[in-house]
Scaffold this motif. Sequence first.
Motif, mmCIF file in Angstrom:
data_model
loop_
_atom_site.group_PDB
_atom_site.id
_atom_site.type_symbol
_atom_site.label_atom_id
_atom_site.label_comp_id
_atom_site.label_asym_id
_atom_site.label_seq_id
_atom_site.Cartn_x
_atom_site.Cartn_y
_atom_site.Cartn_z
ATOM 1 N N PRO A 94 0.815 -1.216 0.000
ATOM 2 C CA PRO A 94 0.000 0.000 0.000
ATOM 3 C C PRO A 94 0.848 1.265 0.000
ATOM 4 C CG PRO A 94 0.041 -0.961 2.184
ATOM 5 C CD PRO A 94 0.748 -1.936 1.285
ATOM 6 N N GLU A 95 0.227 2.357 -0.383
ATOM 7 C CA GLU A 95 0.872 3.672 -0.430
ATOM 8 C C GLU A 95 1.509 4.034 0.906
ATOM 9 O OE1 GLU A 95 1.501 7.615 -2.293
ATOM 10 O OE2 GLU A 95 0.774 5.737 -3.158
ATOM 11 N N GLU A 96 0.816 3.769 1.998
ATOM 12 C CA GLU A 96 1.318 4.127 3.323
ATOM 13 C C GLU A 96 2.621 3.406 3.632
ATOM 14 O OE1 GLU A 96 -0.383 4.557 7.907
ATOM 15 O OE2 GLU A 96 -1.558 3.538 6.353
ATOM 16 N N ALA A 97 2.694 2.123 3.286
ATOM 17 C CA ALA A 97 3.926 1.371 3.519
ATOM 18 C C ALA A 97 5.055 1.876 2.632
ATOM 19 C CB ALA A 97 3.679 -0.116 3.266
ATOM 20 N N LEU A 151 9.052 4.063 8.021
ATOM 21 C CA LEU A 151 10.499 3.933 8.133
ATOM 22 C C LEU A 151 10.861 2.478 8.439
ATOM 23 C CD1 LEU A 151 11.444 7.105 10.233
ATOM 24 C CD2 LEU A 151 12.049 6.662 7.844
ATOM 25 N N VAL A 152 11.867 1.971 7.749
ATOM 26 C CA VAL A 152 12.321 0.588 7.963
ATOM 27 C C VAL A 152 13.844 0.569 7.994
ATOM 28 C CG1 VAL A 152 10.286 -0.419 6.858
ATOM 29 C CG2 VAL A 152 12.290 0.092 5.478
ATOM 30 N N ASN A 153 14.382 -0.567 8.428
ATOM 31 C CA ASN A 153 15.817 -0.804 8.342
ATOM 32 C C ASN A 153 16.063 -2.267 8.012
ATOM 33 O OD1 ASN A 153 16.143 -0.335 11.967
ATOM 34 N ND2 ASN A 153 15.376 -2.106 10.865
ATOM 35 N N ILE A 154 17.248 -2.571 7.507
ATOM 36 C CA ILE A 154 17.629 -3.943 7.172
ATOM 37 C C ILE A 154 19.062 -4.162 7.619
ATOM 38 C CG2 ILE A 154 16.026 -4.116 5.215
ATOM 39 C CD1 ILE A 154 18.359 -3.568 3.335
ATOM 40 N N THR A 155 19.511 -5.421 7.524
ATOM 41 C CA THR A 155 20.862 -5.775 7.972
ATOM 42 C C THR A 155 21.503 -6.692 6.949
ATOM 43 O OG1 THR A 155 20.082 -5.705 10.271
ATOM 44 C CG2 THR A 155 22.223 -6.744 9.853
ATOM 45 N N GLY A 156 22.597 -6.265 6.351
ATOM 46 C CA GLY A 156 23.343 -7.121 5.444
ATOM 47 C C GLY A 156 24.136 -8.173 6.210
ATOM 48 N N TRP A 161 10.694 3.028 1.649
ATOM 49 C CA TRP A 161 10.781 2.280 0.396
ATOM 50 C C TRP A 161 10.685 3.203 -0.822
ATOM 51 C CZ3 TRP A 161 12.925 -2.123 0.012
ATOM 52 C CH2 TRP A 161 12.830 -3.073 1.034
ATOM 53 N N CYS A 162 9.951 4.325 -0.704
ATOM 54 C CA CYS A 162 9.801 5.207 -1.854
ATOM 55 C C CYS A 162 11.115 5.834 -2.276
ATOM 56 C CB CYS A 162 8.755 6.290 -1.574
ATOM 57 S SG CYS A 162 9.177 7.425 -0.231
ATOM 58 N N HIS A 163 12.106 5.868 -1.382
ATOM 59 C CA HIS A 163 13.412 6.424 -1.717
ATOM 60 C C HIS A 163 14.370 5.372 -2.266
ATOM 61 C CE1 HIS A 163 12.424 9.591 1.583
ATOM 62 N NE2 HIS A 163 11.896 9.927 0.415
ATOM 63 N N VAL A 164 14.098 4.112 -1.996
ATOM 64 C CA VAL A 164 14.988 3.017 -2.401
ATOM 65 C C VAL A 164 14.449 2.274 -3.616
ATOM 66 C CG1 VAL A 164 15.893 0.768 -1.651
ATOM 67 C CG2 VAL A 164 15.974 2.729 -0.097
ATOM 68 N N TRP A 165 13.141 2.115 -3.688
ATOM 69 C CA TRP A 165 12.526 1.304 -4.745
ATOM 70 C C TRP A 165 12.875 1.778 -6.155
ATOM 71 C CZ3 TRP A 165 10.629 -3.282 -3.486
ATOM 72 C CH2 TRP A 165 9.916 -4.005 -4.459
ATOM 73 N N PRO A 166 12.904 3.088 -6.421
ATOM 74 C CA PRO A 166 13.264 3.527 -7.771
ATOM 75 C C PRO A 166 14.663 3.070 -8.189
ATOM 76 C CG PRO A 166 12.161 5.299 -6.608
ATOM 77 C CD PRO A 166 12.423 4.229 -5.596
ATOM 78 N N ARG A 211 26.602 1.460 6.486
ATOM 79 C CA ARG A 211 26.140 1.159 5.132
ATOM 80 C C ARG A 211 24.869 1.927 4.775
ATOM 81 N NH1 ARG A 211 29.734 -2.555 7.683
ATOM 82 N NH2 ARG A 211 30.365 -4.192 6.221
ATOM 83 N N ARG A 212 24.712 2.176 3.484
ATOM 84 C CA ARG A 212 23.440 2.621 2.944
ATOM 85 C C ARG A 212 22.677 1.387 2.481
ATOM 86 N NH1 ARG A 212 22.311 7.944 4.266
ATOM 87 N NH2 ARG A 212 23.992 9.343 3.619
ATOM 88 N N SER A 213 21.445 1.254 2.910
ATOM 89 C CA SER A 213 20.711 0.027 2.625
ATOM 90 C C SER A 213 20.398 -0.162 1.156
ATOM 91 C CB SER A 213 19.420 -0.025 3.453
ATOM 92 O OG SER A 213 19.730 -0.248 4.818
ATOM 93 N N ASP A 214 20.217 0.945 0.403
ATOM 94 C CA ASP A 214 19.989 0.769 -1.024
ATOM 95 C C ASP A 214 21.232 0.183 -1.693
ATOM 96 O OD1 ASP A 214 21.117 3.190 -0.302
ATOM 97 O OD2 ASP A 214 20.190 4.338 -1.903
ATOM 98 N N ASP A 215 22.431 0.582 -1.235
ATOM 99 C CA ASP A 215 23.659 0.002 -1.778
ATOM 100 C C ASP A 215 23.760 -1.480 -1.435
ATOM 101 O OD1 ASP A 215 24.438 2.457 -2.827
ATOM 102 O OD2 ASP A 215 25.604 2.995 -1.044
ATOM 103 N N VAL A 216 23.351 -1.850 -0.219
ATOM 104 C CA VAL A 216 23.383 -3.255 0.192
ATOM 105 C C VAL A 216 22.437 -4.085 -0.669
ATOM 106 C CG1 VAL A 216 22.808 -4.843 2.087
ATOM 107 C CG2 VAL A 216 24.117 -2.763 2.556
#
Length: 240
Positions: A93-96, A101-106, A136-141, A220-225
């Motif tokens: 959904p749009e809200e997600a 805000l999310v985070n991940i771990t390589g 996600w809207c900043h990473v997905w593209p 790290r930047r998560s989009d780079d990971v």
Amino acid sequence: MIFVQGGKVYGAHLGVYKTPAREDDSRHFPPNLYFRHEDFARAQEREGLKWTALRPDIVIGPSLGSAMNLGNLIGLYGTLCRETNTAMQFPGPEEAYRNTLVNITGTEVLGEAALWAAENNRDGAFNITNGDVFRWCHVWPRLAQWFGLDVGEPQPISLAERLHALRPVWARLAARDGLAEADPDRIAPGAFGDFIFHVRKDAIFDVTRARQAGFPGMTRRSDDVLLAHLDSMRARRLIP
């Protein structure tokens, strides 16, 4: 004793929890296998045994047959979008997509954290992420661009249902391009994405404790990971 926990220790699997999550936050209502792990470790302290619990969130790294491999799932989904000539729309959904805000771990930073904890005798629980938070809207593209696809608009779908329906498409693609795995479920089942991409509340960890204790790896930047993970999938012939 070093063991790995995860977001479930805070109740992430329930869809909402106190954020940014801290290591000393109160527990959610049980049961939780992580609580049993930690209680056992604490019980050994009287025998002189020290323990470290590393708490990554959404681990990104190479594996097959895992029920919770978001990096592989993105690679699978993006490949099928390209194969079916569709935009790589965010499957939630749009809200997600825009507000959460999310985070991940390589796995690289998680491995560094394990070595750091062992070599420096760090005791107790430590949240470990890449070090950033994102929407996600900043990473997905950037992910869509890696596949050469348009982003489109967020469109909530069930990846579990859609990927199951496209199994024949994947089988033909794998045979045509000589991929290493013809079974998409071995790469990544869609159910994990159906949960992660539909989370509408911030899901982030506070990593101050590990930084204060001297762990230097969370830069790290998560989009780079994520992009490095896609490169790795291509190198391992999991995607073309």
